[in-house]
Design an enzyme around this catalytic site. Structure first.
Site, short mmCIF file in Angstrom:
data_model
loop_
_atom_site.label_atom_id
_atom_site.label_comp_id
_atom_site.label_asym_id
_atom_site.label_seq_id
_atom_site.Cartn_x
_atom_site.Cartn_y
_atom_site.Cartn_z
N CYS A 12 2.70 50.64 9.48
CA CYS A 12 3.56 51.68 10.05
C CYS A 12 5.01 51.18 9.98
O CYS A 12 5.26 50.00 9.67
CB CYS A 12 3.18 51.94 11.50
SG CYS A 12 3.36 50.44 12.50
N HIS A 124 -3.10 43.22 27.03
CA HIS A 124 -2.48 43.43 25.72
C HIS A 124 -0.99 43.11 25.86
O HIS A 124 -0.36 43.50 26.84
CB HIS A 124 -2.68 44.87 25.26
CG HIS A 124 -2.27 45.08 23.82
ND1 HIS A 124 -0.96 45.28 23.47
CD2 HIS A 124 -2.97 45.09 22.68
CE1 HIS A 124 -0.89 45.42 22.15
NE2 HIS A 124 -2.11 45.30 21.65
N GLU A 126 1.63 44.37 24.57
CA GLU A 126 2.50 45.53 24.77
C GLU A 126 2.46 45.97 26.24
O GLU A 126 3.50 46.34 26.81
CB GLU A 126 2.07 46.70 23.86
CG GLU A 126 3.00 47.90 24.03
CD GLU A 126 2.52 49.15 23.31
OE1 GLU A 126 1.96 49.03 22.19
OE2 GLU A 126 2.71 50.26 23.85
N SER A 266 -1.28 47.28 11.36
CA SER A 266 -0.76 45.93 11.08
C SER A 266 -1.48 45.27 9.90
O SER A 266 -1.30 44.07 9.67
CB SER A 266 -0.87 45.07 12.34
OG SER A 266 -2.13 45.22 12.95
#
Ligand code: SF4
Length: 316
Positions: A12, A124, A126, A266
């Site tokens: 992405c 996680h 993030e 990814s």
């Protein structure tokens, strides 16, 4: 054997930007550059950058004072930024702009006096970064049951934000539970969270309509790759998450007329090629690409990499 590739799949814009930042920092300032956490969740990407001179650390205490330091695409808590400042590190921030957008949404909700609820997966990076970016307590919910267990009055002003790589459907169910639970609730449009997550999930749903088995190329610790695998399985198609061709099990595809392949955000395309090679070793294959959305999103690099040769300033 027929093989159908999902479209879009793989990298992405946020991942491309993060990798570019490491490569351009190496070219501009010379090795080593330090990267906090895996720049993106893919071992092949990390190993290739390590070979070029990137050093990956989990803690900033491992970085020598004044060194070029890159924050990963997942984002970091404010306390990490302050730690970098205290150590005099020169920071390049590869936090994906869409993750940074979630941080901004959370901050705006706090400013409106709302209790922020984050829909995401504990542990996680993030989620840790987002919780550590929003001032004021942030409550994490991972399931609809977590929503029921929230110790808040029904009329508490609340707002939700979400981890960017969750399944849009899972998120929708939890948000519906939040909306049943609270009378004064606001949040962003979930279809607007991350175009790449949305598009890859839509593409794997299309793939599931025609494939007998789905191979998702991605790392075991890649949240969005795991979601793609779950979506394939929920559609009733046996789905397997594999890092590369070496993890292909011939028994999975033995009786499949149509093998579907996609890749997490990814995972580089060379790993998809590696899986195709592994399939070819089992017998002849015919490869097609399922029509899908053509993505044109690009994110700008940090100003420090676009300008002259000066090093980035210490964070402030
Ligand atoms: S999946 Fe979405 S939020 Fe995550 S890095 Fe890619 S573009 Fe950014």
């Amino acid at each position: 054997m027929q093989v159908m590739l999902a479209q879009p799949r793989g990298f992405c814009a946020g991942v491309i930007r993060a990798i570019d930042i490491v490569e351009q920092a190496l070219a501009k300032f010379g090795p080593p550059v330090y990267v906090r956490h895996e720049i993106v969740h893919n071992r092949h990407v990390v190993e290739s950058l390590r070979a070029k001179g990137a050093r990956f650390v989990e803690n900033l205490s491992e970085v020598p004072g004044g060194a070029i330091t890159i924050f990963s695409a997942h984002g970091v808590a404010r306390v990490v930024e302050l730690d970098a400042q205290a150590r005099g590190l020169q920071v390049l921030d590869a936090t994906c702009p869409l993750v940074a957008k979630v941080h901004g949404q959370g901050q705006r909700y706090v400013a409106q006096g709302r209790q922020v609820i984050l829909v995401g997966h504990a542990g996680h990076p993030e989620v840790e970064g987002t919780m550590g970016r929003i001032s004021g307590p942030v409550l994490l919910v991972q399931t609809e049951r977590d929503v029921d267990a929230l110790d808040l009055a029904a009329d508490t002003p609340v707002a939700y934000v979400t981890q960017t790589t969750l399944s849009v459907d899972d998120t929708r169910a939890i948000i519906a539970a939040l909306e049943r639970r609270f009378t004064d609730i606001v949040g962003p449009d979930i279809n607007d969270i991350c175009y790449a997550t949305q598009n890859r999930q839509s593409a794997v749903r299309e793939l599931a309509k025609i494939a007998d088995v789905i191979l998702v190329v991605g790392a075991k610790n890649s949240s969005n790759s795991n979601r793609l695998c779950e979506i394939g399985a929920e559609a009733g198609v046996p789905s397997y998450l594999i890092a590369d061709g070496s993890e292909l099990d011939a028994a999975w595809v033995h009786s499949a007329g149509m093998v579907g392949i996609t890749a997490g955000a990814s995972a580089p395309e060379e790993l998809v090629d590696d899986v195709l090679e592994a399939l070819r070793r089992l017998g002849p294959i015919e490869v097609s690409v399922l029509p899908g959305i053509e993505e044109k999103v690009e994110f700008r690099l940090p100003a420090e990499l676009l300008g002259g040769r000066s090093a980035p300033a210490s964070v402030s």
